[in-house]
Design a protein around this motif. Structure first.
Motif, PDB file in Angstrom:
ATOM      1  N   THR A 100     -14.223   4.472  13.133  1.00 21.08           N
ATOM      2  CA  THR A 100     -12.804   4.861  13.230  1.00 21.08           C
ATOM      3  C   THR A 100     -11.940   4.180  12.156  1.00 21.08           C
ATOM      4  N   GLU A 101     -12.560   3.420  11.253  1.00 23.12           N
ATOM      5  CA  GLU A 101     -11.764   2.708  10.249  1.00 23.12           C
ATOM      6  C   GLU A 101     -11.160   3.671   9.220  1.00 23.12           C
ATOM      7  N   LEU A 102      -9.977   3.295   8.740  1.00 20.50           N
ATOM      8  CA  LEU A 102      -9.250   4.154   7.816  1.00 20.50           C
ATOM      9  C   LEU A 102      -8.864   3.369   6.566  1.00 20.50           C
ATOM     10  N   LEU A 103      -8.670   4.109   5.473  1.00 22.30           N
ATOM     11  CA  LEU A 103      -8.210   3.486   4.238  1.00 22.30           C
ATOM     12  C   LEU A 103      -6.755   3.898   4.014  1.00 22.30           C
ATOM     13  N   TYR A 104      -5.879   2.905   3.995  1.00 19.74           N
ATOM     14  CA  TYR A 104      -4.452   3.167   3.792  1.00 19.74           C
ATOM     15  C   TYR A 104      -4.135   2.879   2.324  1.00 19.74           C
ATOM     16  N   SER A 105      -3.528   3.842   1.640  1.00 16.55           N
ATOM     17  CA  SER A 105      -3.151   3.560   0.254  1.00 16.55           C
ATOM     18  C   SER A 105      -1.743   4.091  -0.011  1.00 16.55           C
ATOM     19  N   CYS A 106      -1.008   3.379  -0.838  1.00 15.33           N
ATOM     20  CA  CYS A 106       0.333   3.853  -1.190  1.00 15.33           C
ATOM     21  C   CYS A 106       0.717   3.303  -2.553  1.00 15.33           C
ATOM     22  N   LEU A 107       1.712   3.943  -3.141  1.00 17.68           N
ATOM     23  CA  LEU A 107       2.239   3.493  -4.426  1.00 17.68           C
ATOM     24  C   LEU A 107       3.366   2.509  -4.133  1.00 17.68           C
ATOM     25  N   GLY A 108       3.255   1.282  -4.659  1.00 18.05           N
ATOM     26  CA  GLY A 108       4.296   0.279  -4.429  1.00 18.05           C
ATOM     27  C   GLY A 108       5.619   0.701  -5.044  1.00 18.05           C
ATOM     28  N   THR A 109       6.719   0.192  -4.496  1.00 14.12           N
ATOM     29  CA  THR A 109       8.041   0.581  -5.012  1.00 14.12           C
ATOM     30  C   THR A 109       8.495  -0.342  -6.138  1.00 14.12           C
ATOM     31  N   GLY A 110       7.703  -1.402  -6.427  1.00 17.70           N
ATOM     32  CA  GLY A 110       8.109  -2.342  -7.472  1.00 17.70           C
ATOM     33  C   GLY A 110       9.355  -3.110  -7.073  1.00 17.70           C
ATOM     34  N   TYR A 111       9.430  -3.480  -5.790  1.00 19.70           N
ATOM     35  CA  TYR A 111      10.611  -4.178  -5.249  1.00 19.70           C
ATOM     36  C   TYR A 111      10.765  -5.540  -5.926  1.00 19.70           C
ATOM     37  N   VAL A 112      11.944  -5.814  -6.441  1.00 20.72           N
ATOM     38  CA  VAL A 112      12.205  -7.096  -7.117  1.00 20.72           C
ATOM     39  C   VAL A 112      13.273  -7.841  -6.322  1.00 20.72           C
ATOM     40  N   ASN A 113      13.053  -9.133  -6.131  1.00 18.52           N
ATOM     41  CA  ASN A 113      14.001  -9.940  -5.379  1.00 18.52           C
ATOM     42  C   ASN A 113      15.260 -10.203  -6.216  1.00 18.52           C
ATOM     43  N   VAL A 114      16.293  -9.404  -5.967  1.00 19.42           N
ATOM     44  CA  VAL A 114      17.522  -9.547  -6.751  1.00 19.42           C
ATOM     45  C   VAL A 114      18.412 -10.662  -6.213  1.00 19.42           C
ATOM     46  N   ASN A 115      18.095 -11.169  -5.004  1.00 20.32           N
ATOM     47  CA  ASN A 115      18.936 -12.224  -4.410  1.00 20.32           C
ATOM     48  C   ASN A 115      18.642 -13.577  -5.027  1.00 20.32           C
ATOM     49  N   ARG A 116      17.469 -13.704  -5.658  1.00 23.59           N
ATOM     50  CA  ARG A 116      16.999 -15.005  -6.141  1.00 23.59           C
ATOM     51  C   ARG A 116      18.022 -15.629  -7.096  1.00 23.59           C
TER      52      ARG A 116
END
Length: 364
Positions: A345-361
């Motif tokens: 029943t195992e599954l492979l989850y894949s997605c394209l990252g959003t390239g989130y950048v920490n702007v608060n830093r």
């Protein structure tokens, strides 16, 4: 206010994950019909407390709660972090408050130094032991590691609590892309048994009972008896056993069981042990309690394909994926690991990252 930057939801379930996604994306969120049909309608004390805590860790957030408490509007500010102390109500354990904060802590302006007081272990939420030994190593998969720490200063069993934990989290510019598809074989089992304000022999009894089952499978088992004395043991008696199994590729599965009146330490140990075995049987590289955290960090990863092998999604995870689509617009591709084998029943989850950048830093 434009309607496109406002996400609308109904119902009290999944409140935490929606607030977290709102703070990370900067989208306003409105949640209505919160227990509107209930005899006691509106937000519970722990939900209001969570909103207060999110207000403390952010700067410029506006939270509006309707008169009846059945609707809440959050206009998120920037995640500021820094030293914060918060007293959690005794209706939920510290884990309830810590889980959403772990998701947003790496993206704050200053490193988190959070002190939470209340109940450290209960039936509903992750205990502080599991957060320390399992949740934080999951963050390390994404390159968040230097100075990441959870210190258990005092334990607090329900109903009176009295526990205290300190959570330290570094800030990162961005998270790494995850590629975790080999679950490996289980190589060692670790555990923490603790007993507060009861006979200290209880933790040894839990350890012996748990070993009686686990010794059949694997020789490398180390169950640690955690002793807290005097003031450090909180205000109420209680005991619990947390177990985790680690594989050759550092995949971690965990389980725990907490004392209830009338149950012997042996019963608790067997409950935790069987839960661990069923979690391992469920398969994958990430256990069910941490699916949401890992999937969120995959979405926040750099603009590359992230892949992770997990078991079937829990109901909470399915809703979380839907919410991610609303807030980030990201969609996961979920495929069976082995289409020819119906028993797997195992599954492979894949997605394209959003390239989130920490702007608060803070700019160095």
């Amino acid at each position: 206010m434009e309607s496109r930057s406002l996400a609308n939801f109904s119902g009290h379930q999944y409140l935490r994950q929606r607030l977290v996604l709102s703070i990370l994306t900067g989208k306003n969120v409105r949640i209505d019909k919160i227990r509107s049909e209930d005899k006691d309608p509106g937000l519970r004390d722990y939900e209001v407390s969570l909103l207060r805590l999110l207000e403390k860790v952010t700067n410029g957030s506006v939270i509006e709660i309707s008169v009846t408490g059945t609707a809440v509007l959050l206009k998120p500010g920037v995640i500021s972090g820094g030293p914060i102390t918060h007293d959690c109500p005794l209706s939920r354990s510290i884990g309830y408050f810590l889980e959403p904060l772990i998701m947003i802590a790496p993206f704050s302006k200053k490193p988190f130094q959070l002190t939470l007081r209340g109940i450290t272990t209960d039936d509903n939420d992750l205990s502080v032991d599991l957060i320390r030994t399992v949740t934080l190593p999951h963050l390390q998969l994404f390159g968040i590691s230097d100075g990441l720490e959870l210190r258990i200063k005092r334990r607090g069993a329900p109903p009176e609590g009295g526990g205290e934990v300190q959570f330290l989290c570094p800030i990162v510019k961005e998270v790494k892309t995850l590629n975790f598809v080999d679950p490996g074989k289980i190589k060692r089992i670790r555990g923490i048994a603790h007993a507060v304000r009861v006979n200290p022999q209880f933790s040894n009894r839990m350890i012996d009972a748990s070993r009686s089952v686990l010794n059949r499978f694997i020789p490398d088992i180390y169950l640690y008896s955690d002793v807290y004395k005097g003031d450090e043991s909180g205000k109420s008696p209680g005991y619990a056993l947390s177990l985790l199994a680690e594989s050759t590729t550092s995949a971690i599965h965990c389980s725990e069981a907490v004392s209830t009146p009338g149950e012997t330490p042996e019963d608790i140990a067997l409950l935790a042990t069987r839960a661990l075995l069923s979690e391992i049987k469920h398969g994958g590289c990430v256990d069910r309690k941490h699916q949401s955290l890992v999937l969120l960090m995959m979405v926040l990863g750099s603009e590359d394909i992230g892949r992770c092998r997990m078991g079937e999604p829990s109901v909470r995870t399915i809703q979380f994926l839907r919410d991610i689509k609303i807030f980030f617009g990201s969609v996961f591709n979920i495929t069976p690991i082995d289409p020819t084998d119906s028993s797997n029943t195992e599954l492979l989850y894949s997605c394209l990252g959003t390239g989130y950048v920490n702007v608060n830093r803070s700019l160095a």
